[in-house]
Design an enzyme around this catalytic site. Structure first.
Site, mmCIF file in Angstrom:
data_model
loop_
_atom_site.group_PDB
_atom_site.id
_atom_site.type_symbol
_atom_site.label_atom_id
_atom_site.label_comp_id
_atom_site.label_asym_id
_atom_site.label_seq_id
_atom_site.Cartn_x
_atom_site.Cartn_y
_atom_site.Cartn_z
ATOM 1 N N TYR A 70 36.865 34.738 50.219
ATOM 2 C CA TYR A 70 38.260 35.179 50.084
ATOM 3 C C TYR A 70 38.633 36.151 51.201
ATOM 4 O O TYR A 70 39.662 35.991 51.865
ATOM 5 C CB TYR A 70 38.487 35.832 48.720
ATOM 6 C CG TYR A 70 39.862 36.449 48.612
ATOM 7 C CD1 TYR A 70 40.985 35.651 48.408
ATOM 8 C CD2 TYR A 70 40.059 37.823 48.760
ATOM 9 C CE1 TYR A 70 42.257 36.209 48.344
ATOM 10 C CE2 TYR A 70 41.321 38.390 48.698
ATOM 11 C CZ TYR A 70 42.418 37.580 48.486
ATOM 12 O OH TYR A 70 43.686 38.124 48.437
ATOM 13 N N LYS A 97 41.539 35.905 54.252
ATOM 14 C CA LYS A 97 42.634 36.857 54.476
ATOM 15 C C LYS A 97 42.538 37.479 55.873
ATOM 16 O O LYS A 97 43.560 37.812 56.484
ATOM 17 C CB LYS A 97 42.645 37.924 53.382
ATOM 18 C CG LYS A 97 43.084 37.349 52.036
ATOM 19 C CD LYS A 97 44.511 36.805 52.079
ATOM 20 C CE LYS A 97 44.889 36.007 50.867
ATOM 21 N NZ LYS A 97 46.280 35.543 50.872
#
Ligand SMILES: NC(=O)c1ccc[n+]([C@@H]2O[C@H](COP(=O)([O-])OP(=O)(O)OC[C@H]3O[C@@H](n4cnc5c(N)ncnc54)[C@H](OP(=O)(O)O)[C@@H]3O)[C@@H](O)[C@H]2O)c1
Length: 275
Positions: free
Chosen positions: A165, A169
């Protein structure tokens, strides 16, 4: 994951061509829903999308605010899902793209199911970038448009127990700045909203409820969305919501990556909230 297309009102995109149109992805809950609420109250027509039936409930609430709203249920991790969203625009000029859909995935990388890992990358990176490519080309040709990506301050730190994750980002935070520079002078602005921990369904969906970050203080998604929307309308490059998060990004920029990875362990380690 669902990939049904549920146009939930009859040809609304044709019915109010004089209004500005905003596409908001991930608008069924959290930050995306609040972004859509602001767009609605600021006079945009809406085309909203998410993967689950909750998007139709969200559309109902947005219509109650007076906004012409179309809702699509599509998996934006798939090329087909993004194509369906773009097809629903049906040639209408898009004034604002709020590319917000995304999700996390807790636990150690090697304990995660690879299909789940891939879905994070395909949603947060591939689908987001593909949608920006389609909409961005159209905006550039018209010499007008605003793009807001929802990145994250997570992109500033290696995400121990959220490794993939945080990597996605970091990609979005970086990509947004590069695209912004490429579009300089084109009439199209690109902004990146970088929230810190925000009180949404994110942590539950990522199976992280027993972590410190999930049980700690979090920002109000309406406040986060307002900060992002205003940055988009002003054409600002990036915005970090909240002073604590701003401080965290400054510290992250001068802290060795190994140390940041260790700090992230404390925030995201499964069961860490009870230690
Ligand atoms: N909450 C935080 O602490 C935080 C911090 C920084 C950044 N962010 C970012 O903020 C954005 C919004 O997250 P949130 O916190 O508001 O969480 P949320 O309440 O879980 O909302 C996520 C939204 O994205 C949609 N979505 C996820 N995967 C999708 C897919 N494959 N296709 C279509 N829609 C999809 C969800 O719809 P479905 O339910 O239909 O899948 C939902 O509408 C994400 O990009 C997230 O990474 C969140």
């Amino acid at each position: 994951m669902a990939s049904d297309l549920l146009l939930s009102s009859a040809s609304p995109l044709e019915s109010s061509m004089s209004q500005r149109l905003a596409i908001v992805t991930g608008a069924s809950s959290g930050i995306g829903y609040e972004l859509a609420v602001i767009c609605a109250t600021e006079g945009f027509d809406l085309l909203i999308a998410a993967d689950q039936p909750g998007i139709d409930d969200a559309a109902g609430r947005l219509r109650a605010l007076g906004a012409q709203t179309d809702a699509l249920r599509v998996d934006l991790a798939t090329r087909d899902g993004v194509d369906r969203l773009w097809a629903a625009v049906d040639g209408r000029p898009v004034d604002a793209l709020l590319a917000n859909a995304g999700h996390g995935l807790g636990h150690a990388f090697l304990d995660q199911d690879f299909d789940d890992v891939r879905h994070v990358i395909d949603t947060n990176v591939t689908g987001t970038v593909y949608l920006a490519h389609l909409v961005g080309r159209d905006m550039r040709a018209r010499g007008q448009g605003r793009i807001l990506f929802t990145g994250s301050i997570a992109g500033f730190m290696p995400g121990t127990f959220q490794a993939v994750y945080n990597g996605t980002k970091a990609f979005i935070d970086s990509f947004a700045f590069a695209l912004r520079a490429e579009l300089d002078g084109s009439g199209v602005t690109v902004s990146c909203l970088m929230p810190g921990a925000t009180d949404t369904e994110f942590f539950e969906r990522a199976d992280m409820l027993d972590t410190r970050v999930a049980q700690g203080a979090k920002d109000d998604p309406a406040m986060v969305a307002r900060v992002g929307f205003d940055a988009m309308m002003k054409g600002e490059g990036d915005v970090v919501s909240g002073w604590k998060n701003k401080l965290q990004t400054v510290l992250a920029s001068i802290t060795p990556a190994e140390r940041l990875a260790e700090q992230h362990r404390r925030m995201a380690e499964p069961g860490g909230a009870d230690k």
